[in-house]
Structure formats: structure tokens, C-alpha cells
Enzyme design. Structure first.
Site, short mmCIF file in Angstrom:
data_model
loop_
_atom_site.label_atom_id
_atom_site.label_comp_id
_atom_site.label_asym_id
_atom_site.label_seq_id
_atom_site.Cartn_x
_atom_site.Cartn_y
_atom_site.Cartn_z
N GLY A 172 0.80 -1.23 -0.09
CA GLY A 172 -0.14 0.06 0.10
C GLY A 172 0.82 1.34 0.26
CG PHE A 222 5.86 12.42 0.63
CD1 PHE A 222 6.20 12.63 -0.53
CD2 PHE A 222 5.39 13.35 1.48
CE1 PHE A 222 6.29 13.65 -1.28
CE2 PHE A 222 5.64 14.69 0.99
CZ PHE A 222 6.20 14.85 -0.62
CB ALA A 223 4.94 6.51 3.71
CB VAL A 281 2.61 0.40 3.32
CG1 VAL A 281 2.72 -0.52 4.67
CG2 VAL A 281 2.65 1.77 3.99
CG ASP A 283 -6.40 12.43 8.82
OD1 ASP A 283 -7.60 12.69 8.12
OD2 ASP A 283 -5.54 12.00 8.23
#
Ligand code: H91
Length: 683
Positions: free
Chosen positions: A29, A33-34, A36, A143
Site C-alpha cells: 500500500g 509520501f510513504a 508500505v 484525522d
């Protein structure tokens, strides 16, 4: 006598350190910016999620990552995703996290359309438990949304994404000013740019979340930001007819425009709706409090590291979020799941891997393919296949080499995330698309809403129209727009790889072409222009060669290099006479909650139907086999959405299905777009 070891620790480069303790597998996923990835912690054998960030790409978002890491180090709760380790180098950050094979709650809701009140209650009690704990620790999450709740292996929820959380210095009672989070879940006071109390704003978001669970759509929704903000500040929404009076009341209490009228999470824990069928308030205390030391885990680590239990305890108690913390927490997790508290490694392996006296550093290549190549490769295959079994969105037959290979080939693009303000603009598609999605949605819900309107509307709503909106700043289009739209090319799944040759236009136009062949056999009309040749990958990904995207793919390709080579080896072994296993048709998968059943039996026809509607929805795509990678762009050349649609075959019933996976973008916009694509494809 305890050995003082902290001084001896060296700081190897991030990736090397990562590969010493973890086997790193496929990208599962992406978030902002990441990227996974799935991983396995070698000493415990436990699966983990590895969040990988490039510091350069993070830019101004680096503080957000630091906030998230700090918060996650301070939070330990059964319904919060656990942080095990942080590996940081000058260029990269790796966060080793609890793995949640069930994926996002969002996908679960949309697959079921909506959840029953009973199932909602099970999940909502867990959300409240997590939130009561978060607030008790002085944090506001800010969030909350179903995309930030993951489902673990036991079907329990885990809260993630603490990048926007706040811990006011004077306590949670102190006001905050930063407007953040996703607009659809944001409290009225927040979007008006007023000072607000974080925990009160969280309760509003929990109300929106509860509505989404019970209804399968949002209480406040619009493609136009200004209209959306107006709806939120009015706090007026329709209650659909299936909501019970108890649900209507609870929703109404949580989504009060006046934050002071909303109950605190502590009060909600014993709300009549919440305790219905349970007769007990929600248990919110941590079952794994920070600082607690488990003796069995210490003993196992002490034996492994040839240390005293005292020195091992002292080491764990440093809570450095290094390999020691990770090993301890993963052993504890094994214990809590009734697995043996055992480390798989040779004695002293945890220590040795990190010791400067260890000699030559291990590389990724060493880790996977040195001493006992085939055994390790098969272990890799086994994990891929485990992962595939775990994941709701990938379920292939075990140990099918081509399926594993195909999985390894999937590379998720790393793209800059939308800032909170930019996120709002994701909701403003180009006018044509806005019309399509809005019209489609309107038609679909018209009937439901009619009935809902007749139903009792939420009480306590504010009629006053508040016109102060925190609007997105004006945006400057990039000087050179290099995202020139390329003509999408529709192709049939590649069949040529099986022969180890690339087809020429002449060859491809012949009877080998599956669509033409099938069309000839079945007399089905092929309603799309079929390219005469059929290379492996098509369309935009090829066209993008000069745009920097291909560079990313090449880099990502290197990450998989050794593993892919190893897999190729296995595949070659298992498939005599062929370099790569052919893919003769779509994958066969189990019915999953992110798969839409079509009622059709011809996968090529379904694929063609999808491909033919994508251009009119302004979706750019690249197709490989039966997988279509889709992207939408805004007028400024930014990717607003990325997702995959894969045509596959289901076992029971024996029909064609379409597996969908969101990679980037607003979850609800994605939902509507995919619904639109699939309904327009008449499948
Ligand atoms: N969304 C907000 O896609 C878009 C499976 C999967 C399995 C995971 C464990 C932890 C995290 C993600 C996992 C995951 C982001 C995780 C935890 C934190 C965090 C981030 C990720 C996506 C990112 C990928 C996620 C789902 C949410 C999968 N994911 N497949 N276990 O900040 Cl704290 Cl980015």
C-alpha cells in the site's frame, strides 16, 4: 554483571540495518509520501508492515512524520497499530509497524455497502476504546476516518496515521488552531478556522465515521468544497430510513455544530446505544500498558543474547525503538496470540547482527540467496503466499509461481501526498468528471434520499448559514505541464511471453490474439480498437519514459532485484523450458470483499468493457495482462487518484470478477469513480 552495550552500537545505513532483521517483500500500500511493504522479522518470524519514507521526498512533511513517530512511541493499546522499530538514516526512514492483513475499514464498508447496527457496534466500541485512550494520554488524533482504521488478523480494528495528531502543552483542554484532516470528517469549528478543542473535533469525526459505517456514504458530501463546507457548518444531514431511533439520536449528539453540546468520549463509553447487547461500558484501558515487562519474553531474549535477565530487562527498558524493542514487542505479540515465545535465530543472532565485531555486513543478496539459495527462495515464496492468503484483495492459489511473480512485479508509485488543503482540491475534479460523478451519485441515491427526507431530520441543527470558510489557497499551475494526455491504447492481455518472444504486429494480429480469437469463436463483437501487437505493458507507463516516472520504477525494480532473480530461478525450475511462467488467463481468486462479481463468464470481454469506458471518465491507464493500473490527474498535472482494477476468475460462483485496489487518493471519490466505471461498463 550487566554489559554496557549501548556505546558499542554503531549506526549502519538504514537499508542495511533493515535487511539484517527483516525480510522485505512486496509493496502492500501507500500513504502520502510513504510506501508500505510487507516484511518478516527474522528472529521472531512475525509479519510486519514496513513504512518506507525518503527524507528528500518528505520535505516540509518531515515534522509530520516525527510527530507520528513520537505519538506512536507513547501509545500502546489493543486498538492502536503498534510501532515496533524506527530505522533512520540520513536519507530514509523505516517504520516497522504491526501488520494488519484485513486492510482498511473503508474497503470493508464499501464492499458490504454498509454495516448492520450490530456489526457497527462491535467496531465502534473498539474505535471508542482507542479514542478514549488517545484522549486520556493528552492527544487528539484529528484525522479519524475509515481509511485510518485497519483490520487485523482477528478482525479487530487498529487506529493508524498519527501524523496530524496534537498534544497541547497545557493539556487537551487547550485550544488548537491548525486546520487539518479530511474535510468530510472535519468539525465545523475546524473548517471555519476557529480555535478548537482537539478532543471535541475528534468526537465530531467519530460521528461522521459512525454514519459512514451505518450508511455506507458520508453525511456531508459534495464535489465542490464551498458547498461541502456550507453543509458541514449547517450540520444538517438526512437520516436514511434504515437507521434505528437510537442510532439517529447518537449521531445527532455527536454531530452537534456547537462543540460544547457534544458528549466527551468518556461519556460515550456508557451511552445506551453503545452498551446495547453488551450491558457494559466500553473497556478503554490499555491491555498492554507502556513500560510493562513480560518475564517470558525477557527470558527468551536473555538466553538468545547470552545475557543476564537483569541486563536484558535494562536493555528493553531503554525503549529505544531499535531491534531490541522490536524483538521484545514481537515476542510479546506472539505470546498474546498463544504462540510459543521463541526466537527462531541461532543463539546470539539478534546481538550478532548488530555487532561491529560481526565482520562482513550482510546485504540483501546475502540474506536471500547465499548459503541455501533454494531453501530461502522457497521461504520467500511461502511468505508471499502467506501474504496472499491473508489479504482480502489478493487471493491466488498457493504456490502458483506466475501469481507470485506477478505479485512481485507490482510496484506502487510513490507520489507526494496532498497537504490537508490540497486534499480538498482532490474533491474538485475537472468539470466534466465532476458532472459525471455527481450525476451518477445523485441518480443512485435519489430514491434513498427521498425517503430519508421524509424521515425525521436531525434535531439541534443550526440554520444559520456561516460563511467563513478556510478555503484552499490559490494555486499556481506548474510552468511546464509535461503531463500531456496520451492517447490510451487498448490491448489484449499479453500471450506472447509464454513463447519467450515478443509478437510482431503481424503475428499479434493473427489467431493468437485471445480477444480476436474468442470473438471469432463466439461471434462476440469487439467494441474496441485492438492493437495488432501486444507488448507486455502498454500505454501511459511507456509514454511516460521521459517524465521521471520510469526512473522511479527502475529504482523500485532494483529493490526487488535479488528477490525477483531468485523467484525467476524458482519459476524456471518449476516451469521446464520456459524462462517465465506464462499467464494464459486471468488469475483465479476467492471471492473477496474488494471484488465485484460481474455475472459474466468471458474475462476478455469484461476487460474490454472496462478499457473502453476509461477514456470517457478521464482515467489514464496502463494495462498489463488482466490488470489495469488507473490514474486521474488534476489540471495542474498532479495525480489525484491511483488504483488498480484486475479482471479475475472466481471459483464459486464461476464468474468473472473485478478486483479493485486503491493506491492513492480520496477514498470516497475513488469509490464513486470505480462504481461509475463498473456500471458504465455494464458489468
Ligand atoms: N491510508 C491512509 O494498504 C491510505 C495492508 C496493510 C497491512 C498495515 C499496517 C500498518 C500500516 C499499513 C498497513 C497496510 C494509508 C500503516 C500504519 C501507519 C501508517 C501507515 C501505514 C494506507 C497505507 C497502507 C496500509 C493501509 C493504509 C495496506 N496498508 N495494506 N498492514 O502511518 Cl501508523 Cl501510512
Amino acid at each position: 554483571m550487566p554489559v554496557e552495550r549501548t556505546e558499542k552500537r554503531t549506526e549502519p545505513r538504514g537499508a542495511e540495518e533493515l535487511h539484517k532483521c527483516y525480510q522485505v517483500y512486496d509493496t502492500i500500500g501507500s500513504g502520502g509520501f510513504a510506501k508500505v511493504k510487507l516484511g518478516r522479522h527474522i528472529p521472531t518470524g512475525e509479519k510486519v508492515a514496513i513504512k518506507i519514507m525518503n527524507k528528500k521526498d518528505l520535505g516540509d512533511d518531515l515534522p509530520r512524520v516525527k510527530v507520528e513517530m513520537e505519538a506512536m512511541k507513547n501509545l500502546s493499546h489493543q486498538h492502536i497499530c503498534r510501532l515496533y522499530q524506527v530505522i533512520e538514516s540520513s536519507t530514509q526512514i523505516f517504520m516497522i509497524l504491526e501488520y494488519c492483513p484485513g486492510g482498511e475499514l473503508f474497503d470493508y464498508i464499501i464492499a458490504k455497502d454498509r454495516l448492520s447496527e450490530e456489526e457497527t457496534r462491535v467496531f465502534f466500541r473498539q474505535i471508542m476504546s482507542a479514542m478514549a485512550y488517545v484522549h486520556s494520554q493528552g492527544y487528539a488524533h484529528r484525522d479519524l476516518k475509515p481509511e485510518n482504521l485497519l483490520i487485523d488478523g482477528d478482525h479487530n480494528l487498529k487506529l493508524i496515521d498519527f501524523g496530524l495528531c496534537a498534544k497541547p502543552k497545557g493539556g487537551l483542554g487547550y485550544e488548537l488552531m491548525t486546520c487539518c484532516g479530511s474535510p468530510a470528517y472535519a468539525a465545523p469549528e475546524l473548517i471555519q478556522g476557529k480555535a478548537y478543542i482537539g478532543s471535541e473535533a475528534d468526537v465530531w469525526s467519530m460521528g461522521v465515521l459512525l454514519f459512514a459505517l451505518l450508511c455506507g456514504y458520508l453525511p456531508f458530501d459534495d464535489d465542490n468544497c464551498v458547498v461541502l463546507y456550507r453543509k458541514i457548518t449547517r450540520g444538517k444531514y438526512d437520516n436514511p430510513p434504515w437507521l434505528s431511533p437510537g442510532s439517529i439520536l447518537l449521531l445527532n449528539q455527536m454531530m452537534q455544530v456547537d462543540p460544547k453540546l457534544r458528549p466527551a468520549v468518556q461519556q460515550l463509553l456508557e451511552h445506551p446505544w453503545v452498551i446495547q447487547d453488551y450491558n457494559s461500558p466500553v473497556e478503554w484501558h490499555s491491555r498492554q500498558p507502556l513500560g510493562h515487562i513480560d518475564e517470558d519474553c525477557i527470558t527468551e531474549m536473555a538466553v538468545n543474547m547470552k545475557r543476564s535477565r537483569e541486563s536484558t530487562t535494562a536493555l528493553v527498558n531503554e525503549w529505544r525503538y531499535d531491534h531490541v524493542t522490536a524483538t521484545y514487542l514481537l515476542l510479546l505479540s506472539k505470546k498474546q496470540r498463544g504462540k510459543p515465545v521463541r526466537l527462531h535465530t541461532e543463539p546470539n543472532a539478534i546481538d550478532a547482527a548488530f555487532s561491529p565485531l560481526h565482520g562482513r555486513m550482510q546485504t540483501t543478496e546475502d540474506l536471500h540467496f547465499t548459503a541455501d539459495d533454494d531453501a530461502v527462495i522457497l521461504d520467500s515464496l511461502d511468505l508471499c503466499s502467506d501474504y496472499i492468503d491473508d489479504c482480502p484483495w489478493v487471493s491466488v492459489e498457493r504456490h502458483t509461481p506466475q501469481a507470485v511473480h506477478q505479485k512481485m512485479e507490482r510496484i506502487t508509485d510513490d507520489k507526494r501526498p496532498a497537504t490537508p488543503l490540497e486534499k480538498r482540491c482532490v474533491r474538485s475534479p475537472p468539470p466534466e468528471r465532476a458532472q459525471v460523478t455527481a450525476r451518477h451519485r445523485q441518480e443512485r441515491r435519489h430514491k434513498e434520499r427521498q425517503t430519508a427526507r421524509d424521515n425525521k431530520e436531525n434535531v439541534g441543527q443550526q440554520e444559520k448559514d456561516v460563511e467563513i470558510f478556510a478555503l484552499p489557497p490559490p494555486r499556481t499551475p506548474p510552468s511546464s505541464k509535461n503531463n500531456t494526455r496520451h492517447k490510451n491504447v487498448l490491448t489484449t492481455p499479453n500471450q506472447n511471453v509464454a513463447n519467450g518472444t515478443r509478437g510482431t504486429p503481424k503475428e499479434g494480429s493473427g489467431a493468437k490474439d485471445p480477444i480476436k480469437r474468442r470473438a471469432a469463436e463466439t461471434k462476440e463483437p469487439t467494441n474496441i480498437e485492438i492493437l495488432a501487437f501486444s507488448p507486455e505493458r502498454r500505454s501511459r507507463s511507456l509514454d511516460m519514459a521521459g517524465s521521471g516516472d520510469s526512473g522511479k520504477k527502475r529504482r523500485a525494480g532494483r529493490v526487488f532485484g535479488s528477490l525477483e532473480r531468485g523467484l525467476d530461478k524458482v519459476i524456471t525450475m518449476l516451469t521446464p523450458g520456459k524462462r517465465r511462467a506464462p499467464r494464459d488467463g486471468p488469475r483465479k481468486i476467492k471471492t473477496q470483499y474488494n471484488v465485484t462479481l460481474t455475472g459474466q463468464t468471458n474475462p476478455d470481454q469484461v476487460l474490454n468493457q472496462i478499457l473502453s469506458v476509461l477514456p470517457e471518465k478521464n482515467v489514464e491507464f496502463s494495462q498489463k495482462g488482466y490488470t489495469v493500473k488507473c490514474k486521474t490527474w488534476d489540471d495542474f498535472g498532479k495525480v489525484t487518484m491511483a488504483f488498480e482494477l484486475e479482471v479475475c476468475l472466481l471459483h464459486r460462483p464461476e464468474v468473472v470478477g473485478v478486483r479493485r485496489q486503491r493506491l492513492k487518493g480520496d477514498a470516497w471519490v475513488y469509490k464513486h469513480l470505480v462504481e461509475d466505471i463498473l456500471s458504465s461498463s455494464s458489468i
